[in-house]
Structures are given as structure tokens and as C-alpha cells.
Design a protein around this motif. Structure first.
Motif, PDB file in Angstrom:
ATOM      1  N   UNK A   5       1.083  -1.036  -0.107  1.00  0.00           N
ATOM      2  CA  UNK A   5       0.290   0.183   0.448  1.00  0.00           C
ATOM      3  C   UNK A   5       0.656   1.488   0.270  1.00  0.00           C
ATOM      4  N   UNK A   6       0.160   2.106  -0.737  1.00  0.00           N
ATOM      5  CA  UNK A   6       1.370   3.213  -0.704  1.00  0.00           C
ATOM      6  C   UNK A   6       0.346   4.667  -0.152  1.00  0.00           C
ATOM      7  N   UNK A   7       1.098   5.399   0.432  1.00  0.00           N
ATOM      8  CA  UNK A   7      -0.021   5.941   1.728  1.00  0.00           C
ATOM      9  C   UNK A   7       0.695   7.265   1.102  1.00  0.00           C
ATOM     10  N   UNK A   8      -0.015   8.337   0.471  1.00  0.00           N
ATOM     11  CA  UNK A   8       0.534   9.751   0.091  1.00  0.00           C
ATOM     12  C   UNK A   8      -0.545  10.983   0.091  1.00  0.00           C
ATOM     13  N   UNK A  20       3.991  12.508  -9.294  1.00  0.00           N
ATOM     14  CA  UNK A  20       5.060  12.468 -10.383  1.00  0.00           C
ATOM     15  C   UNK A  20       5.414  11.225 -10.411  1.00  0.00           C
ATOM     16  N   UNK A  21       6.160  11.387  -8.733  1.00  0.00           N
ATOM     17  CA  UNK A  21       7.592  10.530  -8.785  1.00  0.00           C
ATOM     18  C   UNK A  21       6.591   8.905  -7.842  1.00  0.00           C
ATOM     19  N   UNK A  22       5.253   9.117  -7.617  1.00  0.00           N
ATOM     20  CA  UNK A  22       4.481   8.623  -6.538  1.00  0.00           C
ATOM     21  C   UNK A  22       4.331   7.198  -7.838  1.00  0.00           C
ATOM     22  N   UNK A  95       4.869   1.826   1.501  1.00  0.00           N
ATOM     23  CA  UNK A  95       5.374   2.967   1.447  1.00  0.00           C
ATOM     24  C   UNK A  95       4.649   4.024   1.818  1.00  0.00           C
ATOM     25  N   UNK A  96       5.062   4.687   3.283  1.00  0.00           N
ATOM     26  CA  UNK A  96       4.563   5.296   3.656  1.00  0.00           C
ATOM     27  C   UNK A  96       5.646   6.999   3.335  1.00  0.00           C
ATOM     28  N   UNK A  97       4.444   7.992   3.063  1.00  0.00           N
ATOM     29  CA  UNK A  97       5.338   9.407   3.078  1.00  0.00           C
ATOM     30  C   UNK A  97       5.446  10.393   3.990  1.00  0.00           C
ATOM     31  N   UNK A  98       6.136  11.507   3.842  1.00  0.00           N
ATOM     32  CA  UNK A  98       6.259  11.600   5.189  1.00  0.00           C
ATOM     33  C   UNK A  98       4.569  12.765   5.316  1.00  0.00           C
ATOM     34  N   UNK A  99       3.902  13.284   4.977  1.00  0.00           N
ATOM     35  CA  UNK A  99       2.465  13.877   5.065  1.00  0.00           C
ATOM     36  C   UNK A  99       1.399  13.061   4.766  1.00  0.00           C
TER      37      UNK A  99
END
Length: 382
Positions: A5-8, A20-22, A95-99
């Protein structure tokens, strides 16, 4: 079982580097037939709601409710949606982004309830350092910042892997006690957008915007709290009073400090301030200018990395950077002759005189950065 799971929180559109990068990582997941989902909110960037990246992976996206005028409430709801979804489903990796910035504080709970999930932390802006540097009350209070740092240090025990955007950012992270067990990799941002243009369309574009026939210095993108503007304003005013060159400063931007730019420079004859250009026109804009502008406040060194830099140099135009010289961008510019780099507070005369040293065209192996998404995915699954 879904693999990852990608968290953005901010998925934005193609003009938002994070989006774009995600999206590029999702492209690779998709091509490799890796099962994944993206958890994101709707974009809070007004006028940027048509999201081609989101629409492509619509069946994988779970949206939280949004209250665009109440960001704090929206982020709490998003965090709740993330935790609830993660606990209800089985994922091997996250995959956890910082926001949202405080989401990392919930990792001890998540790891306790889901001990086998692997957490990969992708550090865009560095929190809580960014909250302290922003000087927003009460996050600008030292004891509040120390409390957050203490809590984050505890939370870092639950991270398996981490990707940092720069060496400066990695150095800041090394000050935390509980990072020694984390497998860390430094991967610079990238921009895979095709910047090739049609010469006929370029001529039509310049006819539409006749001011592009001047030597245009372009600031394109977010003009947020992390970006310094005082030295830039002094330089622009100097050029307005003394320069015989046909200079024009174009701000195609949004963000917290845009109002300050408008207040100080809107009456200047050598300044144009407007919103973002359209997606279709961006490549033509980048190829029509004389020089790109990038700034960074001293207090934000290592906390953020202006990732737009890794897209704008694909236009082969040089950059004027104003900010801390220890930053990775300043070092890249100097090492590869991509433009000129100055400290905040530099005398505008010195900046003006340095423009003679600006290369008309830069040459950098963009393929080096274009391989970064593949490196990222390999790191996640190695």
C-alpha cells in the motif's frame, strides 16, 4: 493479499513532483504485476483537480473525505482512514510518505497489531523539523519541537527501510538515536516527463506570450515557507533600476509566499506574476526561458529539497540558485556547471555580475536520475 500500500496525502497532478514520482513507482508496480493500492486524498491544490495520474490507477485508489478549508481536520480524517484500512487488510509492505506529518506517530500501534508488515518511510519534507522551521505556533516552540522529536525517535523503531531525498537530509536523520537499524538509501528526486518540443508549436507559444522574447528568469512551482525570497526581491529590484539588459522575471507559482512577492514586486515593470501554466504548455515554457530560479531558506537546509530542480534542468536551461551552499542542489549546480549558486543575503550586484558566467545551455546526463524509480522499487523488494 495485496503486496503493498502506497500512502501519499497529496497526489496532485503532473505539475506536483510528489505526484509524478509516486505515479512513476505505480507504473513499475503495474508493469511488474505487483498488487498494490494507493491511499490518497483529493488534491487540495485549487484548479488542479484533473489528475491524469489518479485516473490511470483509479481502481487502486481509496480517497478520504476532504474539507479543503480545514486542512488539519482533513489530515486527521485521512490518518484515521489510513489506520482503519491498514488494520482491516493484509499488506506485506507499506510505503509511507511524510504527509500528514504526524502519521508516523501511529506506527507503534500499527506494528503492534500488524507485526509482520514492513514499513518503508519515504522522507519528502522532514517532520517535525519542517513544523518548527515554518514558525507556526505552537510548533515553533522549542519544548513542543523537542517533544515531537522524542516521540518520532520512538516511532522510528518501527521503520524497516527509509529513503531520503538528499545527503543533507540523511545527515539530519542520523541525529536520531533509533535510526541505526533502518536500512537507508539516498535517492534523488526525478522527473520522467518528456520535455521534447515541436519547433512550430514553440513559435506559436511565443506568439501567444510575447514577453518570452525577453531574457526570462522563471520561478515555476510552489513558493512555500521553505523558499527564501528576500535576496531574490533585492536582486530583481536592482535589475529594475540598473540593468540595461532585457530581463524579465516570471513567477508562475502558488504558495504561502506568493502574496509577499505580489506585495513587493507587482508594480515592477520587469515582473509578471501568475498561476501555473497548463500541463501542455509547461515543456514549451521551460524551453523558452533564459534561466530558472530556485531558492531555499537557510533554516530549511536538509529539511526539504526543491525537487522541481530535477525536472527543470531537462530543458537544458541554467539555474540561479539562492540558498545554503551546503545543500545538495548547490553542490550539484557547482559540480556540473548547471548555473550559479549564492548564499541568502548575497549582494545583488554580485549576482548580477555572475550572470556573465551563466552557460547558455547546460549538459547533464538526465538518465542518471531517470533510473531512480527503478532503483527505488528494487530497494523496496530487495
Amino acid at each position: 493479499m495485496n503486496e503493498i500500500i502506497v500512502v501519499n496525502y497529496f497526489y496532485g497532478d503532473n505539475r506536483i513532483p510528489t505526484a509524478r514520482m509516486v505515479g512513476d513507482l505505480c507504473e513499475i508496480f503495474y508493469s511488474k504485476k505487483i498488487s498494490f493500492r494507493v491511499l490518497s486524498s483529493k488534491s487540495l491544490y485549487k484548479k488542479l483537480n484533473n489528475n491524469e495520474i489518479n485516473s490511470k490507477f483509479e481502481k487502486f485508489i481509496i480517497r478520504s473525505s476532504t474539507f479543503s478549508n480545514f486542512q488539519f481536520v482533513n489530515k486527521l480524517l485521512f490518518t484515521f482512514a489510513f489506520i482503519t484500512h491498514l488494520l482491516k487488510n493484509n499488506y506485506k509492505k507499506c510505503l509511507l510518505l511524510t504527509d500528514p506529518p504526524l502519521m508516523i506517530f501511529f506506527l507503534p500501534l500499527i506494528k503492534k497489531l500488524k507485526p509482520n508488515i514492513e514499513i518503508i518511510y519515504w522522507t519528502m519534507d522532514l517532520y517535525p523539523e519542517a513544523l518548527f522551521a515554518s514558525k507556526i505556533f505552537p510548533f515553533n516552540l522549542k519544548f513542543v519541537n523537542k517533544l515531537f522529536i522524542w516521540f518520532k525517535d520512538i516511532s522510528l523503531k518501527n521503520i524497516n527501510k527509509m529513503v531520503n531525498l538528499s545527503y543533507c537530509q540523511n545527515n539530519l536523520f542520523s541525529k536520531y538515536k533509533n535510526t541505526k537499524h533502518i536500512i537507508t538509501k539516498i535517492i534523488y528526486p526525478w522527473d520522467l516527463r518528456n520535455m521534447k518540443i515541436n519547433k512550430h508549436k514553440l513559435n506559436e507559444f511565443k506568439k501567444k506570450y510575447p514577453y518570452l522574447n525577453k531574457k526570462v528568469f522563471l520561478y515555476a512551482g510552489n513558493l512555500g515557507r521553505a523558499h527564501s525570497i528576500k535576496t531574490l526581491i533585492s536582486f530583481i529590484n536592482y535589475c529594475d533600476r540598473h540593468s540595461k539588459d532585457d530581463f524579465l522575471f516570471l513567477f508562475a507559482c502558488t504558495g504561502y509566499k506568493k502574496k509577499t512577492i505580489e506585495y513587493n514586486l507587482s508594480n515592477n515593470r520587469n515582473v509578471i506574476i501568475q498561476d501555473y501554466f497548463s500541463l501542455e504548455e509547461t515543456a514549451y515554457l521551460f524551453n523558452s526561458i533564459y534561466c530558472h530560479i530556485i531558492t531555499l531558506d537557510d533554516d530549511w537546509e536538509g529539511i526539504v529539497l526543491p525537487s522541481k530542480f530535477f525536472g527543470i534542468f531537462k530543458s537544458n536551461k541554467p539555474s540561479l540558485y539562492i540558498g545554503p551552499q551546503k545543500s545538495d542542489i548547490a553542490k550539484l549546480i557547482k559540480r556540473n556547471n548547471l548555473g550559479v549558486a549564492f548564499e541568502n543575503g548575497e549582494n545583488p550586484i554580485n549576482i548580477y555580475n555572475s550572470l556573465k558566467l551563466l552557460p547558455k545551455k547546460i549538459n547533464i546526463m538526465t538518465e542518471t536520475f531517470d533510473k531512480n524509480p527503478e532503483k527505488f522499487v528494487n530497494f523496496i523488494f530487495e
